[in-house]
Structure formats: C-alpha cells, structure tokens
Design a protein around this motif. Structure first.
Motif: not given
Length: 155
Positions: A33-61
């Motif tokens: 990751v080379v910029s703060s925008e890319e960092l935000k993108t990675v975190i947003a993708l993880i967050m989106k995935k955690a919210l669509t798959e609540p049974h894996y919330c602990e794994t995403y955390a």
C-alpha cells in the motif's frame, strides 16, 4: 493501480477462513500500500466483507489486528499526525456506523413505492443484519484493543 489493489485484496478476502488467516494477512501485507487512500480502500474492503459475512466477524477482526503492524503510515495533508492504519480504521468504522444509524429500519414513502410487504420485510431484515454485523465487528475490534473504551462509550 487502485483497481488492481481492490481486485487482489478482494480475491484474498474471498479465500479467508480462521485456519488460513496468517497466510492471507501476509499476502495482503505484501500488496504494498503506497498511499493513505489505498490504505482506506483496503480497510473499507475488509469492513464491507465483515458486514456481509457476520459469521466471520471475528476472523476479520483478527485480520485487522495482524495487518495493524504490517501496514505503513503516511504523512497527513491537514495535520501534523501521520495517517496510521488504526486512525484510518477508526474513520472507516465511524463512517459506517453513522451511515447505519441514519439508515433506520423504517422506509421512506419513496423507498416503499412499488414494493410489496415481502420485499420490504426482506430489505428491513437485510438492514437489521448489517447493523448487527457492524456492532459485532466493532465489539471484536474492541476486544483486540483496536478501539478504546472511550470510543465505544461515544457510540
């Protein structure tokens, strides 16, 4: 570059399970990751995935906890503090939480238009599940000391 990053991270997140978490965390850390925008993108993708798959919330955390030490910091444009993984995580989480609290379980007349009771019930359940997944994810972040009690208290 951003499209490639999204594709690669999304592909890795699709393969995540509690038993291959360390491998996936290393591979996401290797995406450079080379910029703060890319960092935000990675975190947003993880967050989106955690919210669509609540049974894996602990794994995403757990994934977020592992990535915290691997992700770089970036200089801030507006303040003297650097943009860190934790500060970006906090911002993404807060934005998602605020969006959920503004999306109440009740629908506006505009949203109700053209939908029968079953569709509305389905959409209401989807919103409720997303809200519960968000709270569950926030709870797991708190348990890993990624969010402080003061921040949780403000919610």
């Amino acid at each position: 570059r951003e499209a490639e990053l999204k594709r690669r991270v999304q592909s890795l997140l699709n393969k995540i399970a509690p038993d291959n978490l360390a491998t996936i965390a290393c591979k996401i850390g290797d995406t450079k990751v080379v910029s703060s925008e890319e960092l935000k993108t990675v975190i947003a993708l993880i967050m989106k995935k955690a919210l669509t798959e609540p049974h894996y919330c602990e794994t995403y955390a757990d994934l977020v906890f592992k990535l915290k030490s691997e992700m770089p910091e970036f200089p801030s444009e507006s303040s003297s503090k650097p943009v860190t993984f934790k500060s970006t995580l906090l911002n993404v989480t807060q934005n998602e939480f605020e969006q959920l609290s503004s999306d109440s379980l009740d629908f506006t007349e505009e949203e109700k238009e053209g939908k029968d009771k079953e569709e509305l019930d389905f959409l209401r359940k989807k919103r409720k599940d997303r809200c519960l997944a968000n709270i569950k994810f926030i709870g797991h972040l708190f348990l890993r000391s990624l969010l402080t009690a003061r921040i949780i208290g403000q919610i």
